[in-house]
Design a protein around this motif. Sequence first.
Motif, mmCIF file in Angstrom:
data_model
loop_
_atom_site.group_PDB
_atom_site.id
_atom_site.type_symbol
_atom_site.label_atom_id
_atom_site.label_comp_id
_atom_site.label_asym_id
_atom_site.label_seq_id
_atom_site.Cartn_x
_atom_site.Cartn_y
_atom_site.Cartn_z
ATOM 1 N N GLY A 47 0.778 -1.236 0.000
ATOM 2 C CA GLY A 47 0.000 0.000 0.000
ATOM 3 C C GLY A 47 0.806 1.280 0.000
ATOM 4 O O GLY A 47 0.232 2.367 -0.057
ATOM 5 N N ALA A 48 2.124 1.198 0.055
ATOM 6 C CA ALA A 48 2.951 2.408 0.105
ATOM 7 C C ALA A 48 2.834 3.239 -1.170
ATOM 8 O O ALA A 48 3.001 4.452 -1.148
ATOM 9 C CB ALA A 48 4.414 2.039 0.358
ATOM 10 N N CYS A 49 2.517 2.589 -2.272
ATOM 11 C CA CYS A 49 2.454 3.273 -3.568
ATOM 12 C C CYS A 49 1.044 3.749 -3.911
ATOM 13 O O CYS A 49 0.790 4.184 -5.031
ATOM 14 C CB CYS A 49 2.948 2.342 -4.670
ATOM 15 S SG CYS A 49 1.826 0.945 -4.952
ATOM 16 N N THR A 50 0.128 3.686 -2.960
ATOM 17 C CA THR A 50 -1.269 4.032 -3.242
ATOM 18 C C THR A 50 -1.410 5.462 -3.731
ATOM 19 O O THR A 50 -0.842 6.392 -3.156
ATOM 20 C CB THR A 50 -2.142 3.825 -1.990
ATOM 21 O OG1 THR A 50 -2.050 2.455 -1.586
ATOM 22 C CG2 THR A 50 -3.588 4.183 -2.256
ATOM 23 N N ASP A 128 -10.960 -2.586 7.922
ATOM 24 C CA ASP A 128 -11.157 -3.405 6.727
ATOM 25 C C ASP A 128 -10.638 -2.692 5.482
ATOM 26 O O ASP A 128 -9.977 -3.302 4.648
ATOM 27 C CB ASP A 128 -12.634 -3.756 6.563
ATOM 28 C CG ASP A 128 -12.874 -4.687 5.387
ATOM 29 O OD1 ASP A 128 -12.247 -5.767 5.349
ATOM 30 O OD2 ASP A 128 -13.674 -4.322 4.509
ATOM 31 N N TYR A 129 -10.906 -1.397 5.372
ATOM 32 C CA TYR A 129 -10.490 -0.651 4.184
ATOM 33 C C TYR A 129 -8.970 -0.523 4.104
ATOM 34 O O TYR A 129 -8.408 -0.480 3.022
ATOM 35 C CB TYR A 129 -11.152 0.736 4.192
ATOM 36 C CG TYR A 129 -11.476 1.261 2.815
ATOM 37 C CD1 TYR A 129 -12.694 0.968 2.215
ATOM 38 C CD2 TYR A 129 -10.577 2.042 2.115
ATOM 39 C CE1 TYR A 129 -13.008 1.437 0.953
ATOM 40 C CE2 TYR A 129 -10.870 2.523 0.852
ATOM 41 C CZ TYR A 129 -12.097 2.219 0.274
ATOM 42 O OH TYR A 129 -12.390 2.685 -0.979
ATOM 43 N N LEU A 130 -8.319 -0.449 5.251
ATOM 44 C CA LEU A 130 -6.856 -0.305 5.293
ATOM 45 C C LEU A 130 -6.115 -1.641 5.238
ATOM 46 O O LEU A 130 -4.888 -1.662 5.358
ATOM 47 C CB LEU A 130 -6.426 0.450 6.550
ATOM 48 C CG LEU A 130 -6.804 1.927 6.635
ATOM 49 C CD1 LEU A 130 -6.380 2.498 7.976
ATOM 50 C CD2 LEU A 130 -6.178 2.711 5.499
ATOM 51 N N ARG A 131 -6.820 -2.723 5.011
ATOM 52 C CA ARG A 131 -6.195 -4.055 5.065
ATOM 53 C C ARG A 131 -5.034 -4.224 4.094
ATOM 54 O O ARG A 131 -4.162 -5.044 4.315
ATOM 55 C CB ARG A 131 -7.232 -5.143 4.868
ATOM 56 C CG ARG A 131 -7.791 -5.237 3.468
ATOM 57 C CD ARG A 131 -8.971 -6.212 3.366
ATOM 58 N NE ARG A 131 -9.585 -6.167 2.055
ATOM 59 C CZ ARG A 131 -10.415 -5.224 1.615
ATOM 60 N NH1 ARG A 131 -10.726 -4.221 2.406
ATOM 61 N NH2 ARG A 131 -10.917 -5.271 0.404
ATOM 62 N N GLY A 132 -4.991 -3.459 3.042
ATOM 63 C CA GLY A 132 -3.901 -3.553 2.070
ATOM 64 C C GLY A 132 -2.766 -2.574 2.301
ATOM 65 O O GLY A 132 -1.874 -2.448 1.476
ATOM 66 N N ASN A 133 -2.805 -1.862 3.437
ATOM 67 C CA ASN A 133 -1.757 -0.888 3.762
ATOM 68 C C ASN A 133 -1.005 -1.358 4.990
ATOM 69 O O ASN A 133 -1.563 -1.412 6.086
ATOM 70 C CB ASN A 133 -2.364 0.488 4.024
ATOM 71 C CG ASN A 133 -2.964 1.085 2.779
ATOM 72 O OD1 ASN A 133 -4.062 0.733 2.378
ATOM 73 N ND2 ASN A 133 -2.221 1.968 2.155
#
Length: 165
Positions: A47-50, A128-133
């Motif tokens: 998620g760093a490149c979001t 839940d929304y931040l699960r990829g970060n």
Amino acid sequence: MKKIINIKVNGIPYEVLVNPDMTLVDLLRDELGITGVKKGCDEGDCGACTVLIDNKAVASCTYLAVMADNKEITTIEGIKNGDDLHPLQQAFIDAFAVQCGFCTPGMILTTIALLNENPNPTEDEIIDYLRGNLCRCTGYVKILDAIKLAIERMAADNEKQEQVE
């Protein structure tokens, strides 16, 4: 074969010649010098490149630059209002949610995408929304505190604005 694409990044239009295999993170960082977009895993896992593409959170390390043709891209550099930080940026500072700072731009942009969909999420919805970060420093407690603080502040600002109108 290289292709010319037209993109708008943080409100600025660009016409760029890109290789078909170039990722958006490489275009933003290496070609346009927009370094708030971090390059972490190159696999869409951290998620760093979001960035926001047409207001949706996207992992720019797995998104080909050619796919961004005629899209609006927002990076961490593009969310402040003039000299004022975005409420989420300020809340991250005020809640001490920044340690190394590597994940912060992605966390903030992902949260903006969430708030665009749901301006008053529950803690479970935020998690839940931040699960990829991923964050390796904070343990997420201060990040959640910052997001809740920003939500409270934005709601209060909206109430004040509605009272003026």
